[in-house]
Design a protein around this motif. Structure first.
Motif, PDB file in Angstrom:
ATOM      1  N   VAL A 111       0.453  -1.083   0.275  1.00 46.20           N
ATOM      2  CA  VAL A 111       0.030  -0.012   0.047  1.00 46.20           C
ATOM      3  C   VAL A 111       0.872   0.889  -0.114  1.00 46.20           C
ATOM      4  O   VAL A 111       0.606   2.386  -1.060  1.00 46.20           O
ATOM      5  CB  VAL A 111      -0.847  -0.171   1.246  1.00 46.20           C
ATOM      6  CG1 VAL A 111      -1.626   0.983   1.602  1.00 46.20           C
ATOM      7  CG2 VAL A 111      -2.135  -1.583   1.269  1.00 46.20           C
ATOM      8  N   ALA A 112       1.965   1.370   0.520  1.00 41.61           N
ATOM      9  CA  ALA A 112       2.690   2.634   1.203  1.00 41.61           C
ATOM     10  C   ALA A 112       3.466   2.845  -0.207  1.00 41.61           C
ATOM     11  O   ALA A 112       3.158   4.290  -1.083  1.00 41.61           O
ATOM     12  CB  ALA A 112       3.343   2.724   2.035  1.00 41.61           C
ATOM     13  N   ARG A 113       3.756   1.535  -1.257  1.00 36.05           N
ATOM     14  CA  ARG A 113       4.379   1.629  -2.243  1.00 36.05           C
ATOM     15  C   ARG A 113       3.807   2.628  -3.156  1.00 36.05           C
ATOM     16  O   ARG A 113       4.144   3.600  -4.160  1.00 36.05           O
ATOM     17  CB  ARG A 113       5.235   0.406  -2.558  1.00 36.05           C
ATOM     18  CG  ARG A 113       5.327   0.768  -4.149  1.00 36.05           C
ATOM     19  CD  ARG A 113       6.294  -0.264  -4.857  1.00 36.05           C
ATOM     20  NE  ARG A 113       7.062  -1.530  -3.495  1.00 36.05           N
ATOM     21  CZ  ARG A 113       8.060  -2.547  -3.376  1.00 36.05           C
ATOM     22  NH1 ARG A 113       8.076  -3.178  -4.585  1.00 36.05           N
ATOM     23  NH2 ARG A 113       9.214  -3.067  -2.743  1.00 36.05           N
ATOM     24  N   TRP A 114       2.738   1.654  -3.296  1.00 33.24           N
ATOM     25  CA  TRP A 114       1.392   2.360  -4.533  1.00 33.24           C
ATOM     26  C   TRP A 114       0.775   3.497  -4.013  1.00 33.24           C
ATOM     27  O   TRP A 114       1.061   3.992  -5.222  1.00 33.24           O
ATOM     28  CB  TRP A 114       0.405   1.202  -4.732  1.00 33.24           C
ATOM     29  CG  TRP A 114      -0.941   1.642  -5.306  1.00 33.24           C
ATOM     30  CD1 TRP A 114      -0.762   1.067  -6.607  1.00 33.24           C
ATOM     31  CD2 TRP A 114      -2.198   2.660  -5.130  1.00 33.24           C
ATOM     32  NE1 TRP A 114      -1.714   1.972  -7.198  1.00 33.24           N
ATOM     33  CE2 TRP A 114      -2.868   2.381  -6.624  1.00 33.24           C
ATOM     34  CE3 TRP A 114      -2.079   3.025  -3.576  1.00 33.24           C
ATOM     35  CZ2 TRP A 114      -3.316   3.565  -6.124  1.00 33.24           C
ATOM     36  CZ3 TRP A 114      -2.967   3.794  -3.806  1.00 33.24           C
ATOM     37  CH2 TRP A 114      -4.776   4.038  -4.766  1.00 33.24           C
ATOM     38  N   PHE A 115       1.063   3.961  -3.419  1.00 28.28           N
ATOM     39  CA  PHE A 115       0.416   5.609  -2.166  1.00 28.28           C
ATOM     40  C   PHE A 115       1.486   6.733  -2.746  1.00 28.28           C
ATOM     41  O   PHE A 115       1.275   7.705  -3.610  1.00 28.28           O
ATOM     42  CB  PHE A 115       0.168   5.379  -1.175  1.00 28.28           C
ATOM     43  CG  PHE A 115      -0.780   6.624  -0.706  1.00 28.28           C
ATOM     44  CD1 PHE A 115      -2.414   6.569  -0.367  1.00 28.28           C
ATOM     45  CD2 PHE A 115      -0.343   7.268  -0.526  1.00 28.28           C
ATOM     46  CE1 PHE A 115      -2.917   7.855  -0.057  1.00 28.28           C
ATOM     47  CE2 PHE A 115      -1.124   8.704   0.355  1.00 28.28           C
ATOM     48  CZ  PHE A 115      -2.605   9.120  -0.143  1.00 28.28           C
ATOM     49  N   GLY A 126      -3.833  12.306  -9.360  1.00 29.83           N
ATOM     50  CA  GLY A 126      -4.781  11.281  -9.860  1.00 29.83           C
ATOM     51  C   GLY A 126      -5.753  10.641  -8.082  1.00 29.83           C
ATOM     52  O   GLY A 126      -6.182  10.974  -7.855  1.00 29.83           O
ATOM     53  N   LEU A 127      -4.490  10.787  -6.819  1.00 29.29           N
ATOM     54  CA  LEU A 127      -5.359  10.787  -5.355  1.00 29.29           C
ATOM     55  C   LEU A 127      -5.624  11.989  -5.203  1.00 29.29           C
ATOM     56  O   LEU A 127      -7.300  11.630  -4.608  1.00 29.29           O
ATOM     57  CB  LEU A 127      -4.069  11.051  -4.081  1.00 29.29           C
ATOM     58  CG  LEU A 127      -3.419   9.994  -4.727  1.00 29.29           C
ATOM     59  CD1 LEU A 127      -2.704  10.431  -3.377  1.00 29.29           C
ATOM     60  CD2 LEU A 127      -3.834   8.415  -3.890  1.00 29.29           C
ATOM     61  N   ALA A 299      -6.171  15.140   0.490  1.00 31.31           N
ATOM     62  CA  ALA A 299      -6.175  13.517  -0.107  1.00 31.31           C
ATOM     63  C   ALA A 299      -4.799  13.306   0.118  1.00 31.31           C
ATOM     64  O   ALA A 299      -4.607  11.686  -0.289  1.00 31.31           O
ATOM     65  CB  ALA A 299      -6.511  13.454  -1.555  1.00 31.31           C
ATOM     66  N   ALA A 300      -3.491  13.537  -0.192  1.00 30.53           N
ATOM     67  CA  ALA A 300      -1.923  12.958  -0.027  1.00 30.53           C
ATOM     68  C   ALA A 300      -1.778  12.477   1.260  1.00 30.53           C
ATOM     69  O   ALA A 300      -0.499  12.231   1.305  1.00 30.53           O
ATOM     70  CB  ALA A 300      -1.092  14.084  -0.697  1.00 30.53           C
TER      71      ALA A 300
END
Length: 329
Positions: A111-115, A126-127, A299-300
């Motif tokens: 998750v962290a890598r994707w975020f 995008g976020l 959102a980030a």
């Protein structure tokens, strides 16, 4: 994501080829394409059958869950250190072209890598576009009910909505000596000897959702008739999914779904479903929706509440035995 390297050869099933069988005769010269065409015919017929008999969806397994990060200080023998992950359990699915996709073991998305990657892309736009207040609008009824239970992960007030997709790929396995292809003169040329049916997992942010478009897969048998009003279409769709509805109405809805159920573009390409955002292979199978809590002002920035996973917006394809038991047989 699967760790094998994807084949650069386009799978002929992706073009939904018309049924054409090789015909052999004694003394006929054959080349590799003849054997590929033989495979394509049999694979294509099976895929067409599965695509229309079952449709794209989950056959068995593939439950998606959230695994919180475990630091080195918190780790022990029973709970080793790990990053935060979205974990997809082993299972089997049919993609929208009718190909079987199997996960022989659990697979994870970090998750962290994707975020962080999404935050770095286009300044995090995008976020921002995929972050929603009142995200419960985009969840299934069962997920909402489970989120309301004690000790469950609650629906966050604001979250990035992302979907997990499972995609069929072919991975080359093994090399064998072969004649060099093209303008080459080599005595040590090799060629791939096997293609393994494999998979890719993708986590995709979902901008553009609203009260009229949830981005979830359409129900099985959903159809549009040219000679009906919106109210008539809604009534017909309601009758399809209501065992207590009038029998004649349900029979008519079923017949209409079958009569409108065939779809094939002339160029053989597959139209994306309502669940497929731009950039996602339209043959990919939707398996789960993920709500990643973010701060109200940005959102980030992740918030401290847990990630919520909705496993129930997907299409389920129960086996005949399970379905018979469910019907009391």
């Amino acid at each position: 994501m699967s760790t094998a390297t994807q084949s650069t050869t386009v799978d002929p099933i992706a073009q939904q080829p018309l049924a054409e069988r090789p015909v052999y005769a004694t003394g006929m010269l054959l080349d590799a394409q003849d054997f590929l065409d033989e495979q394509t015919y049999h694979r294509g017929r099976l895929a067409r059958a599965l695509a229309f008999v079952a449709g794209g969806g989950t056959l068995a397994g593939l439950r998606v869950g959230h695994e919180p990060a475990v630091s080195a200080e918190e780790a022990d023998e029973d709970n080793p250190a790990r990053p935060e992950e979205i974990r997809v359990e082993a299972g089997l699915a049919v993609d929208r072209l009718g190909r079987l996709i199997e996960l022989p073991r659990a697979a994870c998305l970090r998750v962290a890598r994707w975020f962080d990657a999404e935050r770095a892309r286009n300044g995090g736009d995008g976020l921002v576009q995929a972050a929603y207040t009142t995200p419960e609008r985009f969840l299934s009824a069962r997920a909402l009910a489970e989120a309301a239970m004690p000790d469950a992960v609650p629906v966050p007030p604001r979250a990035v909505v992302a979907d997990v997709f499972l995609r069929f790929i072919a991975c080359p396995r093994g090399l064998t000596p072969a004649f060099a292809a093209g303008p080459f003169d080599a005595l040590n040329a090799v060629s791939v000897s096997r293609l393994r049916d494999a998979y890719e997992l993708h986590l995709m942010a979902r901008p553009g959702l609203d009260d009229d478009y949830t981005g979830l897969p359409a129900p099985a048998g959903a159809a549009t008739l040219s000679d009906e009003t919106e109210a008539e279409a809604l009534a017909r769709e309601a009758a399809m999914g209501n065992p207590a509805a009038d029998l004649d109405e349900r029979r008519a809805a079923l017949q209409d779904a079958v009569l409108q159920g065939y779809a094939r573009r002339e160029d053989g390409t597959l139209a994306p479903g309502p669940e497929h955002p731009t950039g996602v292979d339209p043959s990919a199978v939707f398996v789960a929706r993920v709500l990643i809590p973010v701060d109200a002002g940005d959102a980030a920035v992740r918030s401290g509440s847990g990630v919520l996973v909705d496993n129930f917006g997907r299409r389920f394809l129960p086996g005949a035995g399970v379905l018979a038991r469910w019907n009391g047989l």
